[in-house]
Design a protein around this motif. Sequence first.
Motif, PDB file in Angstrom:
ATOM      1  N   PHE A  21      18.220   0.353   5.790  1.00  0.00           N
ATOM      2  CA  PHE A  21      19.122  -0.789   5.683  1.00  0.00           C
ATOM      3  C   PHE A  21      18.435  -2.110   6.028  1.00  0.00           C
ATOM      4  N   PHE A  22      17.191  -2.064   6.446  1.00  0.00           N
ATOM      5  CA  PHE A  22      16.432  -3.280   6.721  1.00  0.00           C
ATOM      6  C   PHE A  22      15.781  -3.786   5.439  1.00  0.00           C
ATOM      7  N   SER A  23      15.340  -5.033   5.463  1.00  0.00           N
ATOM      8  CA  SER A  23      14.640  -5.613   4.308  1.00  0.00           C
ATOM      9  C   SER A  23      13.244  -5.006   4.218  1.00  0.00           C
ATOM     10  N   TRP A  24      12.946  -4.420   3.078  1.00  0.00           N
ATOM     11  CA  TRP A  24      11.652  -3.755   2.902  1.00  0.00           C
ATOM     12  C   TRP A  24      10.693  -4.548   2.030  1.00  0.00           C
ATOM     13  N   PHE A  25      11.213  -5.173   0.982  1.00  0.00           N
ATOM     14  CA  PHE A  25      10.344  -5.828   0.011  1.00  0.00           C
ATOM     15  C   PHE A  25      10.866  -7.222  -0.295  1.00  0.00           C
ATOM     16  N   GLY A  26       9.964  -8.087  -0.764  1.00  0.00           N
ATOM     17  CA  GLY A  26      10.404  -9.400  -1.207  1.00  0.00           C
ATOM     18  C   GLY A  26       9.292 -10.413  -1.241  1.00  0.00           C
ATOM     19  N   ILE A  97      -1.226  -3.014  -7.174  1.00  0.00           N
ATOM     20  CA  ILE A  97      -1.197  -2.513  -5.791  1.00  0.00           C
ATOM     21  C   ILE A  97      -1.314  -3.677  -4.816  1.00  0.00           C
ATOM     22  N   THR A  98      -2.060  -4.698  -5.206  1.00  0.00           N
ATOM     23  CA  THR A  98      -2.207  -5.870  -4.342  1.00  0.00           C
ATOM     24  C   THR A  98      -0.853  -6.520  -4.083  1.00  0.00           C
ATOM     25  N   GLU A  99      -0.054  -6.686  -5.129  1.00  0.00           N
ATOM     26  CA  GLU A  99       1.278  -7.270  -4.948  1.00  0.00           C
ATOM     27  C   GLU A  99       2.183  -6.352  -4.139  1.00  0.00           C
ATOM     28  N   SER A 100       2.005  -5.053  -4.300  1.00  0.00           N
ATOM     29  CA  SER A 100       2.802  -4.112  -3.507  1.00  0.00           C
ATOM     30  C   SER A 100       2.531  -4.308  -2.023  1.00  0.00           C
ATOM     31  N   PHE A 101       1.275  -4.448  -1.659  1.00  0.00           N
ATOM     32  CA  PHE A 101       0.942  -4.648  -0.247  1.00  0.00           C
ATOM     33  C   PHE A 101       1.350  -6.035   0.237  1.00  0.00           C
ATOM     34  N   GLN A 102       1.206  -7.049  -0.612  1.00  0.00           N
ATOM     35  CA  GLN A 102       1.544  -8.411  -0.204  1.00  0.00           C
ATOM     36  C   GLN A 102       3.039  -8.607  -0.021  1.00  0.00           C
ATOM     37  N   MET A 103       3.849  -7.907  -0.803  1.00  0.00           N
ATOM     38  CA  MET A 103       5.280  -8.143  -0.780  1.00  0.00           C
ATOM     39  C   MET A 103       6.070  -7.094  -0.019  1.00  0.00           C
ATOM     40  N   ALA A 104       5.390  -6.203   0.681  1.00  0.00           N
ATOM     41  CA  ALA A 104       6.087  -5.221   1.511  1.00  0.00           C
ATOM     42  C   ALA A 104       6.167  -5.771   2.934  1.00  0.00           C
ATOM     43  N   TYR A 105       7.361  -5.767   3.475  1.00  0.00           N
ATOM     44  CA  TYR A 105       7.562  -6.246   4.841  1.00  0.00           C
ATOM     45  C   TYR A 105       7.194  -5.138   5.835  1.00  0.00           C
ATOM     46  N   PRO A 106       6.963  -5.495   7.090  1.00  0.00           N
ATOM     47  CA  PRO A 106       6.641  -4.483   8.101  1.00  0.00           C
ATOM     48  C   PRO A 106       7.724  -3.417   8.258  1.00  0.00           C
TER      49      PRO A 106
END
Length: 140
Positions: A21-26, A97-106
Amino acid sequence: MKIQERIIVTTSLLIVCGSMFFSWFGGSRGVQELSGTIVLLHPVTISCILAILIGVWAGGPKYSFLLTNLGFLGIIMMEVFYFLDWHIGTISGRFSITESFQMAYPEFYVGLTLTTAAYFCNLMIQKPRSASFLFRLDRV
């Protein structure tokens, strides 16, 4: 499984579902973010959750081990799947994959770690009894 072990596995599943339920991506916080509920509401994830619950509360020793492990592995695979491709249809339009890592929140990494920990917790609880069922070690 004993009742305490069933409660532990069920609680770990609830913690995993709660982390979704937390923000994961963006792209930026508060403006363009997606929560982990996109993973939670996927039919494969729902069937994995049902497999875990059936395995814990209704399955025999052999089926309990199989259903719970398949369920947790399915949830892990769905989390990784969404990590790799959520931005394709919404932001970038291409696989990166670069965008996947850049846009994934902790929070995504916390959720993935919690799911992996729940999987290994389930393995630790069920492994000693189920190994004899699966590999017929009790007949040696």
